[in-house]
Write a protein that holds these residues in place. Structure first.
Motif, PDB file in Angstrom:
ATOM      1  N   ILE A  63      -3.014   6.349 -16.238  1.00 23.82           N
ATOM      2  CA  ILE A  63      -4.275   5.871 -15.666  1.00 23.82           C
ATOM      3  C   ILE A  63      -4.090   4.564 -14.890  1.00 23.82           C
ATOM      4  CG2 ILE A  63      -6.625   5.086 -16.169  1.00 23.82           C
ATOM      5  CD1 ILE A  63      -6.652   6.926 -18.551  1.00 23.82           C
ATOM      6  N   ASP A  64      -3.422   3.567 -15.492  1.00 21.49           N
ATOM      7  CA  ASP A  64      -3.295   2.272 -14.827  1.00 21.49           C
ATOM      8  C   ASP A  64      -2.247   1.431 -15.540  1.00 21.49           C
ATOM      9  OD1 ASP A  64      -3.814   0.339 -12.940  1.00 21.49           O
ATOM     10  OD2 ASP A  64      -5.760  -0.255 -13.761  1.00 21.49           O
ATOM     11  N   ALA A  65      -1.710   0.418 -14.825  1.00 23.23           N
ATOM     12  CA  ALA A  65      -0.757  -0.531 -15.405  1.00 23.23           C
ATOM     13  C   ALA A  65      -1.011  -1.909 -14.818  1.00 23.23           C
ATOM     14  CB  ALA A  65       0.684  -0.093 -15.142  1.00 23.23           C
ATOM     15  N   THR A  66      -0.624  -2.944 -15.558  1.00 23.09           N
ATOM     16  CA  THR A  66      -0.882  -4.310 -15.109  1.00 23.09           C
ATOM     17  C   THR A  66       0.149  -5.266 -15.705  1.00 23.09           C
ATOM     18  OG1 THR A  66      -2.553  -6.063 -15.008  1.00 23.09           O
ATOM     19  CG2 THR A  66      -2.448  -4.795 -17.031  1.00 23.09           C
ATOM     20  N   TRP A  67       0.459  -6.331 -14.979  1.00 20.54           N
ATOM     21  CA  TRP A  67       1.267  -7.407 -15.533  1.00 20.54           C
ATOM     22  C   TRP A  67       0.412  -8.241 -16.481  1.00 20.54           C
ATOM     23  CZ3 TRP A  67       6.446  -8.093 -15.057  1.00 20.54           C
ATOM     24  CH2 TRP A  67       7.094  -7.343 -14.066  1.00 20.54           C
ATOM     25  N   VAL A  68       0.983  -8.550 -17.633  1.00 26.84           N
ATOM     26  CA  VAL A  68       0.313  -9.388 -18.622  1.00 26.84           C
ATOM     27  C   VAL A  68       0.848 -10.814 -18.543  1.00 26.84           C
ATOM     28  CG1 VAL A  68      -0.075  -9.727 -21.100  1.00 26.84           C
ATOM     29  CG2 VAL A  68      -0.142  -7.425 -20.112  1.00 26.84           C
TER      30      VAL A  68
ATOM     31  N   SER B  85       0.842  -1.195   0.000  1.00 32.91           N
ATOM     32  CA  SER B  85       0.000   0.000   0.000  1.00 32.91           C
ATOM     33  C   SER B  85       0.879   1.247   0.000  1.00 32.91           C
ATOM     34  CB  SER B  85      -0.902  -0.010   1.243  1.00 32.91           C
ATOM     35  OG  SER B  85      -1.773   1.096   1.252  1.00 32.91           O
ATOM     36  N   VAL B  86       0.394   2.294  -0.681  1.00 35.23           N
ATOM     37  CA  VAL B  86       1.147   3.543  -0.741  1.00 35.23           C
ATOM     38  C   VAL B  86       0.184   4.699  -1.014  1.00 35.23           C
ATOM     39  CG1 VAL B  86       1.632   3.322  -3.222  1.00 35.23           C
ATOM     40  CG2 VAL B  86       3.144   4.714  -1.781  1.00 35.23           C
ATOM     41  N   PRO B  87       0.351   5.832  -0.342  1.00 36.05           N
ATOM     42  CA  PRO B  87      -0.430   7.020  -0.701  1.00 36.05           C
ATOM     43  C   PRO B  87       0.042   7.574  -2.041  1.00 36.05           C
ATOM     44  CG  PRO B  87       0.457   7.180   1.553  1.00 36.05           C
ATOM     45  CD  PRO B  87       1.172   6.059   0.871  1.00 36.05           C
ATOM     46  N   ALA B  88      -0.871   8.023  -2.843  1.00 37.86           N
ATOM     47  CA  ALA B  88      -0.527   8.509  -4.181  1.00 37.86           C
ATOM     48  C   ALA B  88       0.507   9.627  -4.141  1.00 37.86           C
ATOM     49  CB  ALA B  88      -1.793   8.986  -4.893  1.00 37.86           C
ATOM     50  N   ASP B  89       0.423  10.511  -3.136  1.00 42.14           N
ATOM     51  CA  ASP B  89       1.298  11.678  -3.095  1.00 42.14           C
ATOM     52  C   ASP B  89       2.574  11.457  -2.295  1.00 42.14           C
ATOM     53  OD1 ASP B  89      -0.452  13.179  -4.661  1.00 42.14           O
ATOM     54  OD2 ASP B  89      -1.632  13.794  -2.915  1.00 42.14           O
TER      55      ASP B  89
ATOM     56  N   SER C   3      12.801   2.764  -1.343  1.00 40.67           N
ATOM     57  CA  SER C   3      12.859   2.967  -2.788  1.00 40.67           C
ATOM     58  C   SER C   3      13.411   4.345  -3.081  1.00 40.67           C
ATOM     59  CB  SER C   3      11.470   2.817  -3.422  1.00 40.67           C
ATOM     60  OG  SER C   3      10.634   3.908  -3.060  1.00 40.67           O
ATOM     61  N   SER C   4      13.686   4.575  -4.351  1.00 46.24           N
ATOM     62  CA  SER C   4      14.174   5.884  -4.773  1.00 46.24           C
ATOM     63  C   SER C   4      13.265   6.447  -5.861  1.00 46.24           C
ATOM     64  CB  SER C   4      15.614   5.778  -5.273  1.00 46.24           C
ATOM     65  OG  SER C   4      15.719   4.821  -6.313  1.00 46.24           O
ATOM     66  N   LEU C   5      11.965   6.207  -5.732  1.00 47.16           N
ATOM     67  CA  LEU C   5      11.021   6.765  -6.693  1.00 47.16           C
ATOM     68  C   LEU C   5      11.063   8.290  -6.619  1.00 47.16           C
ATOM     69  CD1 LEU C   5       7.993   4.365  -6.029  1.00 47.16           C
ATOM     70  CD2 LEU C   5       9.552   4.329  -7.984  1.00 47.16           C
ATOM     71  N   PRO C   6      10.912   8.972  -7.742  1.00 47.55           N
ATOM     72  CA  PRO C   6      11.020  10.441  -7.744  1.00 47.55           C
ATOM     73  C   PRO C   6       9.962  11.089  -6.857  1.00 47.55           C
ATOM     74  CG  PRO C   6      10.179   9.622  -9.848  1.00 47.55           C
ATOM     75  CD  PRO C   6      10.637   8.432  -9.092  1.00 47.55           C
ATOM     76  N   ALA C   7      10.408  11.907  -5.899  1.00 45.88           N
ATOM     77  CA  ALA C   7       9.505  12.519  -4.926  1.00 45.88           C
ATOM     78  C   ALA C   7       8.526  13.483  -5.575  1.00 45.88           C
ATOM     79  CB  ALA C   7      10.324  13.229  -3.851  1.00 45.88           C
ATOM     80  N   SER C   8       8.890  14.017  -6.730  1.00 46.74           N
ATOM     81  CA  SER C   8       8.021  14.994  -7.394  1.00 46.74           C
ATOM     82  C   SER C   8       6.885  14.337  -8.170  1.00 46.74           C
ATOM     83  CB  SER C   8       8.852  15.855  -8.352  1.00 46.74           C
ATOM     84  OG  SER C   8       9.455  15.040  -9.357  1.00 46.74           O
ATOM     85  N   SER C   9       6.833  13.021  -8.185  1.00 42.24           N
ATOM     86  CA  SER C   9       5.812  12.309  -8.941  1.00 42.24           C
ATOM     87  C   SER C   9       4.657  11.887  -8.046  1.00 42.24           C
ATOM     88  CB  SER C   9       6.427  11.074  -9.616  1.00 42.24           C
ATOM     89  OG  SER C   9       6.910  10.173  -8.640  1.00 42.24           O
ATOM     90  N   ARG C  10       3.596  11.420  -8.665  1.00 40.36           N
ATOM     91  CA  ARG C  10       2.440  10.881  -7.949  1.00 40.36           C
ATOM     92  C   ARG C  10       2.223   9.439  -8.395  1.00 40.36           C
ATOM     93  NH1 ARG C  10      -3.006  10.468  -8.956  1.00 40.36           N
ATOM     94  NH2 ARG C  10      -2.776  11.563 -10.960  1.00 40.36           N
ATOM     95  N   VAL C  11       2.040   8.545  -7.418  1.00 37.37           N
ATOM     96  CA  VAL C  11       1.827   7.136  -7.742  1.00 37.37           C
ATOM     97  C   VAL C  11       0.403   6.947  -8.259  1.00 37.37           C
ATOM     98  CG1 VAL C  11       1.814   4.771  -6.877  1.00 37.37           C
ATOM     99  CG2 VAL C  11       3.473   6.417  -5.979  1.00 37.37           C
ATOM    100  N   VAL C  12       0.276   6.304  -9.408  1.00 40.34           N
ATOM    101  CA  VAL C  12      -1.034   6.030  -9.996  1.00 40.34           C
ATOM    102  C   VAL C  12      -1.447   4.587  -9.735  1.00 40.34           C
ATOM    103  CG1 VAL C  12      -2.344   5.951 -12.155  1.00 40.34           C
ATOM    104  CG2 VAL C  12      -0.718   7.805 -11.749  1.00 40.34           C
ATOM    105  N   SER C  13      -0.497   3.648  -9.884  1.00 39.77           N
ATOM    106  CA  SER C  13      -0.809   2.244  -9.617  1.00 39.77           C
ATOM    107  C   SER C  13       0.452   1.489  -9.253  1.00 39.77           C
ATOM    108  CB  SER C  13      -1.487   1.580 -10.824  1.00 39.77           C
ATOM    109  OG  SER C  13      -0.568   1.367 -11.870  1.00 39.77           O
ATOM    110  N   ILE C  14       0.278   0.401  -8.476  1.00 42.36           N
ATOM    111  CA  ILE C  14       1.367  -0.521  -8.157  1.00 42.36           C
ATOM    112  C   ILE C  14       0.857  -1.936  -8.389  1.00 42.36           C
ATOM    113  CG2 ILE C  14       2.598   0.951  -6.521  1.00 42.36           C
ATOM    114  CD1 ILE C  14       1.151  -0.473  -4.249  1.00 42.36           C
ATOM    115  N   ASP C  15       1.758  -2.822  -8.853  1.00 42.74           N
ATOM    116  CA  ASP C  15       1.343  -4.188  -9.151  1.00 42.74           C
ATOM    117  C   ASP C  15       2.556  -5.106  -9.023  1.00 42.74           C
ATOM    118  OD1 ASP C  15      -0.207  -6.314  -9.861  1.00 42.74           O
ATOM    119  OD2 ASP C  15      -0.499  -5.734 -11.943  1.00 42.74           O
ATOM    120  N   VAL C  16       2.498  -6.073  -8.093  1.00 42.29           N
ATOM    121  CA  VAL C  16       3.567  -7.047  -7.921  1.00 42.29           C
ATOM    122  C   VAL C  16       3.405  -8.143  -8.974  1.00 42.29           C
ATOM    123  CG1 VAL C  16       4.578  -8.777  -6.380  1.00 42.29           C
ATOM    124  CG2 VAL C  16       3.771  -6.592  -5.446  1.00 42.29           C
ATOM    125  N   SER C  17       4.528  -8.564  -9.577  1.00 45.49           N
ATOM    126  CA  SER C  17       4.486  -9.637 -10.569  1.00 45.49           C
ATOM    127  C   SER C  17       4.007 -10.929  -9.914  1.00 45.49           C
ATOM    128  CB  SER C  17       5.864  -9.846 -11.195  1.00 45.49           C
ATOM    129  OG  SER C  17       6.811 -10.229 -10.206  1.00 45.49           O
TER     130      SER C  17
END
Length: 567
Positions: free
Chosen positions: A484-489, A395-399, A418-432
């Protein structure tokens, strides 16, 4: 200019472009012309097309030597033995063609004769391979390489040559092909691919050499190998293929492997070499002696985990798998998901637990049995949760991109560094599905961005996630305005749903490969993966599910409140 030089340039560039090159070269002004696969012959081989370039011809001038050298990049046979013929003797063995592969566009490159001993080669590139065989797509950019010349025995040769090679996009996939090198997740339940690109000719040896080097930096801490430390190919030997059997000569360190390790070693080799044409079985030797390996039986790690082909949806306040007009609930679980007022959910592989974002925005875990749903995260602004099959809900807050936490089912919090860019907003997360990698879709000030990273776990604490590997497997600016969204195929592909100039688009991103456009499904709010490309489902903003059909999207008769992710 010699007649042989003219003949070479005509073959290398095409007659019309070559005429411009030759005329300009003779008077020392900027030149342009298309360098294609020639002067080469080509023939079929077991692992693809093999190009056979020609060496230098007596009397070639500097431009002719450079033209021939560039054309010889298409012939990797013998570690580019033909290309080395164009080099001066003292640099012939020092030049490293494997340091990088610049993949240029098919637009004509330019040659500029600087002076009698220097020529510049200018072209546009949009992708490259590094020395490990990793493919990276780059924004189109102009590159200029400078080559220096000397005379040896009265013939011009290249005395200064940048390491690496340059090949046009049109021939890259005829020379190089993708191959997945397989490692294991930390619990040895799954085989995990790491895709590289290699030219034909020595592919089997290069694959095995890379495998024996162990997990690469970008997967270190996320996967393991079963070869004993220090195992290499036996000195002076390569992988030999005879009658569909690849014989892999291992160094003495491999003798320390247990029976179980030997089973898993052979499976790693077999799976990694399965993409090489003509190889169906693998034999391991140590000191020239065959290594006996018993069958794995039913205890075989999974290669590409699949999910239920039916979409998992919430419709009319019922949660379950949809098939036509029928909805099949998950016993002892569906009613709990509904009771939470779920707005998003991920179901684990055993269908006994789900990570749920409830109507209040909090993240819960719902399980079969008598236990009620438990709230895990009540921070504001949470994105849809994901989960893994080790028993953790992510779980993660978008901001707060670096505020990611993996909760166990009792509520124990494991911060994920993690080192995700702080200036970004999380839209989706998905574990393989194998639990080794995390796909994170971000909204940045410059647009949508997809980052796929290895997951570092602590095996001593129930494989608790502790962080994301610093070097990402994929870091792509999607050239789209809105994420908008991302997913593992599947094991190697992540699909993204984005908006570019008001158009909703779906793209398929192959880890270690190229991105593919999957069309425009219309205004949409979510995407989930299934089993391969045809299993992708997109949820329209009107609640209607769509599936890919050729280059278009076909709308179903099903209207839902949301579609869940299956593992």
């Amino acid at each position: 200019m010699t007649r042989s030089t003219i003949a070479r340039a005509l073959l290398a560039t095409g007659a019309s472009g070559a005429l411009l090159v030759l005329l300009a070269a003779c008077v020392g002004i900027p030149t342009q012309g298309s360098v294609q696969a020639g002067p080469v012959a080509e023939e079929a081989a077991d692992d693809g097309i093999v190009f056979n370039p020609f060496g230098p011809t007596a009397g070639d001038d500097q431009l002719g030597i450079l033209q021939g050298f560039v054309a010889a990049f298409n012939g990797p046979k013998g570690d580019y033995e033909v290309a080395r013929q164009f080099l001066a003797e003292d640099v012939r063995s020092e030049w490293d063609p494997r340091q990088s592969v610049l993949i240029r566009s098919n637009a004509p490159p330019a040659f500029r004769v600087v002076d009698a001993t220097n020529i510049e080669f200018t072209f546009n590139t949009h992708a490259q391979l590094d020395e490990r065989g990793y493919y990276t797509a780059n924004p189109s950019a102009q590159q200029t390489l400078t080559y220096g010349f000397v005379q040896e025995g009265g013939e011009w040769r290249i005395a200064e040559a940048p390491n690496g090679i340059v090949v046009p996009e049109s021939t890259f996939t005829r020379i190089f092909s993708p191959h997945s090198i397989y490692f294991y997740d930390l619990d040895l339940r799954y085989l995990v691919p790491d895709q590289r690109w290699y030219p034909g000719g020595t592919t089997a040896t290069r694959i095995v050499s890379a495998l024996l080097q162990g997990p690469p930096d970008r997967l270190r801490g996320a996967v393991v190998s079963q070869f004993p430390e220090g195992t290499q190919l036996e000195a002076g030997n390569t992988v030999a293929v005879d009658e569909n059997t690849a014989t892999v000569p291992l160094s003495s360190e491999a003798a320390a492997a247990s029976d179980r390790q030997r089973q898993l070693m052979r499976l790693q080799l077999s799976q990694s070499l399965s993409s090489v044409s003509g190889i169906t079985t693998v034999d391991m030797t140590i000191g020239g002696v065959h290594v006996p390996v018993t069958s794995l039986g039913a205890d075989v790690p999974e290669v590409n985990p699949t999910v239920d082909a039916r979409p998992l949806v919430l419709v009319d306040d019922q949660f379950g798998h949809s098939s036509g007009s029928e909805l099949t609930p998950i016993p002892a679980l569906s009613e709990k998901v509904v009771a939470l007022g779920a707005t998003a959910a991920t179901l684990n592989a055993a269908s006994i637990a789900a990570a749920v974002r409830g109507a209040d925005g909090s993240v819960y875990v719902a399980r079969t049995g008598e236990l009620p749903p438990a709230v895990l995260d009540s921070r504001p602004g949470l994105v849809s949760p994901t989960m893994d099959d080790y028993g953790y809900v992510w779980s993660v807050p978008a901001d707060i991109p670096n505020g990611m936490i993996a909760f166990d089912f009792t509520g124990g919090a494991n911060p994920v560094a993690s080192s995700l860019p702080a200036s970004s907003r999380v839209v989706s997360i998905d574990v393989s599905r194998d639990g080794t990698r995390l796909a994170t879709l971000l909204q940045t000030p410059s647009g949508a961005r997809l980052i796929v990273s290895g997951i570092v776990r602590d095996a001593a604490r129930g494989f608790a996630p502790t962080g994301l590997v610093a070097e990402p497997l994929l870091d792509a600016n999607l050239e789209a305005d809105v994420a908008i969204d991302a997913t593992w195929v599947d094991q190697l592909n992540v699909a993204t749903l984005v908006v570019d100039d008001v158009q909703h688009e779906v793209d398929l991103h192959e880890l270690g490969g190229v991105a593919t456009e999957l069309g425009r499904p219309g205004p949409s709010v979510a995407i989930v993966g299934g089993n391969g490309r045809l299993g992708i489902r997109v949820l329209g903003d009107d609640g209607v599910l769509s599936a890919p059909r050729g280059s278009s999207w076909q709308r179903s008769q099903l209207t839902v409140q949301f579609i869940a992710t299956q593992r």
